[in-house]
Design a protein around this motif. Sequence first.
Motif, PDB file in Angstrom:
ATOM      1  N   GLN A  55      -6.111   1.910  -0.720  1.00 43.45           N
ATOM      2  CA  GLN A  55      -5.352   1.796  -1.958  1.00 43.45           C
ATOM      3  C   GLN A  55      -5.759   0.527  -2.689  1.00 43.45           C
ATOM      4  OE1 GLN A  55      -1.059   1.601  -1.653  1.00 43.45           O
ATOM      5  NE2 GLN A  55      -0.788   1.499  -3.876  1.00 43.45           N
ATOM      6  N   SER A  57      -5.139  -1.539  -6.473  1.00 44.93           N
ATOM      7  CA  SER A  57      -4.142  -1.554  -7.529  1.00 44.93           C
ATOM      8  C   SER A  57      -4.215  -2.856  -8.309  1.00 44.93           C
ATOM      9  CB  SER A  57      -2.737  -1.390  -6.929  1.00 44.93           C
ATOM     10  OG  SER A  57      -1.776  -1.103  -7.926  1.00 44.93           O
ATOM     11  N   GLY A 240       2.161   0.399  -7.087  1.00 46.62           N
ATOM     12  CA  GLY A 240       1.640  -0.954  -7.273  1.00 46.62           C
ATOM     13  C   GLY A 240       2.550  -1.732  -8.194  1.00 46.62           C
ATOM     14  N   LYS A 267       6.282  -5.724  -1.667  1.00 37.16           N
ATOM     15  CA  LYS A 267       4.927  -5.382  -1.240  1.00 37.16           C
ATOM     16  C   LYS A 267       4.970  -4.898   0.201  1.00 37.16           C
ATOM     17  CE  LYS A 267       3.756 -10.119   0.144  1.00 37.16           C
ATOM     18  NZ  LYS A 267       2.837 -11.255  -0.073  1.00 37.16           N
ATOM     19  N   HIS A 282       4.878   2.527   0.209  1.00 41.19           N
ATOM     20  CA  HIS A 282       3.937   1.406   0.271  1.00 41.19           C
ATOM     21  C   HIS A 282       3.677   0.896  -1.136  1.00 41.19           C
ATOM     22  CE1 HIS A 282       0.134  -0.817   0.364  1.00 41.19           C
ATOM     23  NE2 HIS A 282       0.658  -1.281   1.488  1.00 41.19           N
ATOM     24  N   SER A 284       1.532  -1.890  -3.180  1.00 46.52           N
ATOM     25  CA  SER A 284       0.416  -2.824  -3.123  1.00 46.52           C
ATOM     26  C   SER A 284       0.722  -4.043  -3.979  1.00 46.52           C
ATOM     27  CB  SER A 284      -0.863  -2.159  -3.626  1.00 46.52           C
ATOM     28  OG  SER A 284      -1.907  -3.119  -3.768  1.00 46.52           O
ATOM     29  N   GLU A 302      -4.785  -8.505  -2.923  1.00 49.09           N
ATOM     30  CA  GLU A 302      -5.056  -7.637  -1.774  1.00 49.09           C
ATOM     31  C   GLU A 302      -5.422  -6.221  -2.194  1.00 49.09           C
ATOM     32  OE1 GLU A 302      -0.805  -5.618  -0.665  1.00 49.09           O
ATOM     33  OE2 GLU A 302      -1.167  -7.604   0.175  1.00 49.09           O
ATOM     34  N   ALA A 303      -6.023  -5.512  -1.258  1.00 52.11           N
ATOM     35  CA  ALA A 303      -6.088  -4.061  -1.216  1.00 52.11           C
ATOM     36  C   ALA A 303      -5.535  -3.667   0.151  1.00 52.11           C
ATOM     37  CB  ALA A 303      -7.524  -3.574  -1.388  1.00 52.11           C
ATOM     38  N   THR A 304      -5.266  -2.381   0.320  1.00 47.86           N
ATOM     39  CA  THR A 304      -4.671  -1.929   1.587  1.00 47.86           C
ATOM     40  C   THR A 304      -5.447  -0.765   2.164  1.00 47.86           C
ATOM     41  OG1 THR A 304      -2.467  -2.559   0.803  1.00 47.86           O
ATOM     42  CG2 THR A 304      -2.573  -1.130   2.721  1.00 47.86           C
TER      43      THR A 304
END
Length: 312
Positions: A55, A57, A240, A267, A282, A284, A302-304
């Motif tokens: 993910q 965002s 997001g 987050k 979730h 982001s 961040e990214a996930t």
Amino acid sequence: MRARYGVPLKVTAVGAAVGAAGLAYAAGFEARSFRLRRVTVPVLPHGARPLRVLQVSDIHMVSGQRKKRAWLQSLAGLRPDFVVNTGDNLSDPDAVPEVLDALGPLMEYPGVYVFGSNDYYGPRLRNPGRYLLEKIQGKHGLNGNEPAVGVVHNPWEPMRDAFDEAGWLDLSNTRGRLKLDGLELAFTGLDDPHIKRDRYAEVQGGPEAGADLSIGVVHAPYLRSLDAFTADGYPLILAGHTHGGQLCIPFYGALVTNCDLDTDRVKGLSSHTVGDKRAYLHVSAGCGTNRYTPVRFACPPEATLLTLAPKA
């Protein structure tokens, strides 16, 4: 006079130095300190192979952000099964080519996307303290404020066309399906609730028959959207928008979410409950910032990588 005013002046000087150091850290280091969050969510049928979902965002790309572009390109090395882009790719109307360059390697993988307000409209310079004031007043985006006037219209159509050409599914107030490793994945998406473009009535009805997993996708996690997805029986919602609070207090957390979601879920992975229905949520924290407030504190970009695993 020197004795009378010497200590306050020293205190003021120290305070100014600490503030300057904090700003330098927030803008010069943390805003470029990209991280990968890893989360496991047990939502797949028993016996299914786990799926790896990347993910991304709130990229908020500005021309010239080479480090961000290189980091996003490097995420393709994770070899995800599919990509979910939850919007706000732009913070500069001239940055569409750089967004596409950054996401190019990821567009080799199956994907889905929704847009956020900053894909459609350019940001405006505003006092960051207004976010706290709007939280107190219960105002968020066009949900509580007058419609924006004199805003920059971003060239989002070429970005949409490139995503579509790569095979990514546009989930703006619509549904879509991917078949991966023998699993049927169904997606239901909304256009951005932050600017009242969401139309849940057009996609209501819950998970699709025959799908092994149905996922709700939205940019801004407003409660009306989360309530609707959860009440309809979606086991997982991805969003997001919040930037994780962006400027957080160490050991305390976020002060605002820029929507009506509570700060405890600003987050990461949490849950959302409506009656006897419960969904994983979730959110982001995203990897960018508004171009006019290019700082982060106690909230790295961040990214996930979500691992969708079989239910226990």
